[in-house]
Design an enzyme around this catalytic site. Structure first.
Site, short mmCIF file in Angstrom:
data_model
loop_
_atom_site.label_atom_id
_atom_site.label_comp_id
_atom_site.label_asym_id
_atom_site.label_seq_id
_atom_site.Cartn_x
_atom_site.Cartn_y
_atom_site.Cartn_z
CG HIS A 134 -2.16 -0.83 1.03
ND1 HIS A 134 -3.31 -0.37 0.42
CD2 HIS A 134 -2.43 -2.12 1.38
CE1 HIS A 134 -4.23 -1.32 0.42
NE2 HIS A 134 -3.70 -2.40 0.98
CG ASP A 141 -7.03 -3.15 1.41
OD1 ASP A 141 -6.41 -3.92 0.64
OD2 ASP A 141 -6.59 -2.78 2.51
CD GLU A 203 -4.80 -8.95 3.01
OE1 GLU A 203 -4.97 -7.99 2.22
OE2 GLU A 203 -4.00 -8.90 3.95
CG HIS A 206 -4.29 -6.47 -0.92
ND1 HIS A 206 -3.66 -5.61 -0.05
CD2 HIS A 206 -3.44 -6.62 -1.97
CE1 HIS A 206 -2.48 -5.25 -0.56
NE2 HIS A 206 -2.33 -5.86 -1.72
#
Length: 238
Positions: A134, A141, A203, A206
């Site tokens: 990130h 996300d 995830e 993500h």
């Protein structure tokens, strides 16, 4: 070191640009700012220019299948200081949830908790060779909302540290509701991957494009045509 962090980075110099929030649904107030994460004068609602263009393309693909549905942005650009804050917050949450006394747990138990955290959170590294995804401006996300602005149920909350957050957790379920959760996750994945993104293995929410994780996942999918990362940590360039 995580496997993707071995991917070389050749920074392309593309700028971070503001996400036009009017095009998307937005988690508001921003979930990490609400917790007190130290953004300072920086905004989480930024992405690299080409990553933003691909995100807009993804929403167009989504609306071809579900008119008036939108991508909901949970988090995008994240300074390393915020990564550090959230890693420590997540560790503390596990301690609290399990009703543990930090001063009484063994070093072995402490390390097991950190392993849980780092299954989902990248280390808050300041090393230019191993930036948190990130912090490059290349990761985001997100989830989906329907035409009424209702968040689509994916079967788990964003950031939940549990196997239920693995993208294919519900893939083999025979329960109709859980099958729907999987279908929603697949819809999100399909519109993002069609637009050039790769999904985090642990995830469902993500996705990234152009960072080390993206390159690592791309090379696993197509080892004949290998790629390297084009985005390093924003602000780390000389």
């Amino acid at each position: 070191m995580k496997p993707y962090q071995q991917i070389p980075i050749v920074e392309c110099g593309e700028p971070l640009v503001a996400i036009p929030l009017e095009l998307f649904a937005v988690e508001s107030p921003h979930p990490y700012e609400k917790l007190g994460a130290p953004y300072g004068d920086r905004s989480p609602y930024y992405l690299r220019q080409s990553v933003l263009a691909n995100l807009i393309t993804a929403q167009n693909y989504l609306q071809q299948q579900h008119p008036n549905w939108r991508i909901q942005i949970f988090d995008a650009y994240r300074p390393v200081e915020v990564q550090q804050f959230m890693v420590e917050y997540s560790f503390a949450q596990i301690i609290a949830t399990q009703k543990l006394n930090l001063s009484e747990i063994s070093e072995s138990d402490r390390q097991q908790i950190w392993q849980q955290v780092y299954q989902f959170w990248a280390p808050p590294s300041l090393d230019p060779a191993t930036p948190p995804p990130h912090s490059t401006g290349a990761a985001i996300d997100l989830t989906l909302v329907d035409e009424g602005g209702n968040t689509i149920n994916m079967g788990s909350a964003i950031d939940e540290i549990s196997p239920i957050s693995y993208p294919d957790y519900f893939a083999n379920s025979t329960n109709a509701i859980e099958q729907q959760y999987h279908a929603h996750r697949q819809l999100l994945s399909n519109v993002m991957q069609t637009s050039g993104f790769q999904r985090h293995p642990n995830e469902w929410w993500h996705f990234s494009c152009g960072d080390q994780m993206w390159a690592w996942l791309s090379n696993q999918a197509n080892p004949i045509n290998t790629v390297i990362a084009r985005y390093g940590r924003e602000g780390a360039r000389g």
